[in-house]
Design a protein around this motif. Structure first.
Motif, short mmCIF file in Angstrom:
data_model
loop_
_atom_site.label_atom_id
_atom_site.label_comp_id
_atom_site.label_asym_id
_atom_site.label_seq_id
_atom_site.Cartn_x
_atom_site.Cartn_y
_atom_site.Cartn_z
N GLY A 121 0.79 -1.28 -0.27
CA GLY A 121 0.09 -0.05 -0.05
C GLY A 121 0.81 1.15 0.04
N HIS A 122 2.04 1.23 0.12
CA HIS A 122 3.05 2.25 -0.05
C HIS A 122 3.77 2.62 -1.12
CE1 HIS A 122 4.28 5.70 2.58
NE2 HIS A 122 4.43 4.70 3.64
N GLY A 154 2.54 -3.01 -9.15
CA GLY A 154 1.18 -2.68 -8.67
C GLY A 154 1.13 -1.71 -7.83
N PHE A 155 2.24 -0.80 -7.29
CA PHE A 155 2.25 0.22 -6.35
C PHE A 155 3.04 1.03 -6.81
CE2 PHE A 155 1.76 -4.06 -4.06
CZ PHE A 155 0.68 -3.70 -3.27
N VAL A 190 -0.45 13.43 1.59
CA VAL A 190 -1.56 13.10 0.48
C VAL A 190 -1.05 12.28 -0.61
CG1 VAL A 190 -2.38 14.51 -1.46
CG2 VAL A 190 -2.25 15.77 0.69
N ALA A 191 0.37 12.28 -0.92
CA ALA A 191 0.69 11.37 -2.03
C ALA A 191 0.37 9.93 -1.55
CB ALA A 191 2.35 11.75 -2.21
N GLU A 192 0.98 9.52 -0.27
CA GLU A 192 0.72 8.10 0.27
C GLU A 192 -0.62 7.64 0.32
OE1 GLU A 192 3.44 8.21 3.44
OE2 GLU A 192 2.32 8.88 4.70
N THR A 193 -1.49 8.85 0.86
CA THR A 193 -3.05 8.11 0.96
C THR A 193 -3.53 8.01 -0.51
OG1 THR A 193 -3.33 9.73 2.71
CG2 THR A 193 -5.31 9.25 1.40
N ALA A 236 -4.86 4.49 -2.01
CA ALA A 236 -5.93 4.30 -2.73
C ALA A 236 -5.81 3.76 -4.24
CB ALA A 236 -6.74 5.38 -2.80
N GLN A 237 -5.02 3.81 -4.82
CA GLN A 237 -4.66 3.94 -6.36
C GLN A 237 -3.85 2.45 -6.73
OE1 GLN A 237 -3.14 7.35 -7.82
NE2 GLN A 237 -5.06 8.51 -7.41
N ALA A 238 -3.33 1.80 -5.50
CA ALA A 238 -2.71 0.49 -5.92
C ALA A 238 -3.28 -0.66 -6.48
CB ALA A 238 -1.85 0.11 -4.27
#
Length: 276
Positions: A38-39, A64-65, A188-191, A195-197
């Motif tokens: 997720g990171h 995928g991340f 913001v970027a890691e949130t 979400a987009q992973a």
């Protein structure tokens, strides 16, 4: 500056093309940095400049991340496949058995690369795979909740929350013991990264069967755990020490699950000491 590299990975259906995004900086012996589920590779930003004074640092986005596309059809997100991906990645970049440091899922991958003798030293920060069944269910439940929240929070709200220390605590206190130290832009970027992973769900499913149970013989191994890790509790570090008896077990006072943010100087020193 980030860049990408493409290479082929064996599969039952023949070689499959994989593309990985990475950033490379510094001079010295190569050091590969692997983030958690997720990171994205920016999780390492607090320590990269310190590490780059002594190492040729290569921070990657797992497939995928972050900026790395997902794996193609025919390749799964299991541990064996991901290990093959990074073995091929190192060959593509002509990294001759680099040192490797990983956090969480990245720590598990780092240990597996060590077990396969593809690297020259391993530093694992709160690595996955040393959990009990109950601890794994708890961690996966927390991760799924974080994913659910990240996908439903409107971007303007994330941006507004990130502007204050209290808001950054709301968004990131599960993985950081000192979330106020994280910059608003990074939060913001890691949130958004969570979400987009595209690889999140498949990676989490593959992790259900993971239990690291083998020694990592013949090379230096450091396992480090934050004393305030709320996701993978620190008693898992004791289990890791029993399984890898020659490993150096290091306590990271006041650090959470992603300690690179909580105490960059300490974490950088642990990684550099482990790779000397």
């Amino acid at each position: 500056m980030s860049t990408t590299v493409s290479f082929k990975v064996p599969s039952a259906e023949g070689p499959q093309p994989v593309t990985v995004s990475y950033e490379r900086v510094g001079r010295g012996e190569p050091l590969l940095l692997l983030h958690g589920i997720g990171h994205h590779r920016q999780a390492w930003d607090p320590v990269v400049d310190i590490l780059a004074t002594e190492r040729d640092v290569v921070a990657v986005d797992l497939p995928g991340f972050g900026a790395s596309p997902g794996l193609p059809e025919g390749l799964s997100y299991d541990l064996a496949t991901t290990t093959s991906v990074f073995g091929a990645f190192c060959e593509a970049l002509e990294l001759d058995r680099p040192h490797v440091a990983g956090n969480s899922l990245g720590g598990l991958l780092a240990l597996e690369l060590g077990r396969e003798q593809l690297v020259r030293s391993v530093t694992a920060l709160s690595p996955a795979g040393f959990w009990s069944a109950a601890e794994r269910r708890y961690a996966f439940g927390v991760l799924l909740t974080m994913r659910h929240i990240s996908r439903r929070l409107p971007l303007p709200l994330v941006e507004r929350l990130s502007r204050s220390a209290a808001g950054r605590t709301v968004l990131t206190s599960t993985i950081y013991a000192r979330p106020g130290l994280r910059s608003p832009e990074a939060v913001v970027a890691e949130t958004l990264a969570l979400a987009q992973a595209t690889g999140f769900d498949a990676t989490l499913r593959a992790g259900t069967a993971v239990q690291f149970g083998d020694d990592v013989p013949g090379l230096p191994v450091t396992v480090a755990w934050g004393t305030r890790d709320m996701l993978l509790v620190r008693r898992q570090g004791v289990r890791a020490k029993h399984i890898i008896p020659r490993a150096r077990l290091v306590r990271l006072p006041g650090c959470g699950h992603c300690p690179m943010n909580d105490d960059p100087a300490l974490v950088a020193r642990v990684i550099l000491d482990g790779s000397r």
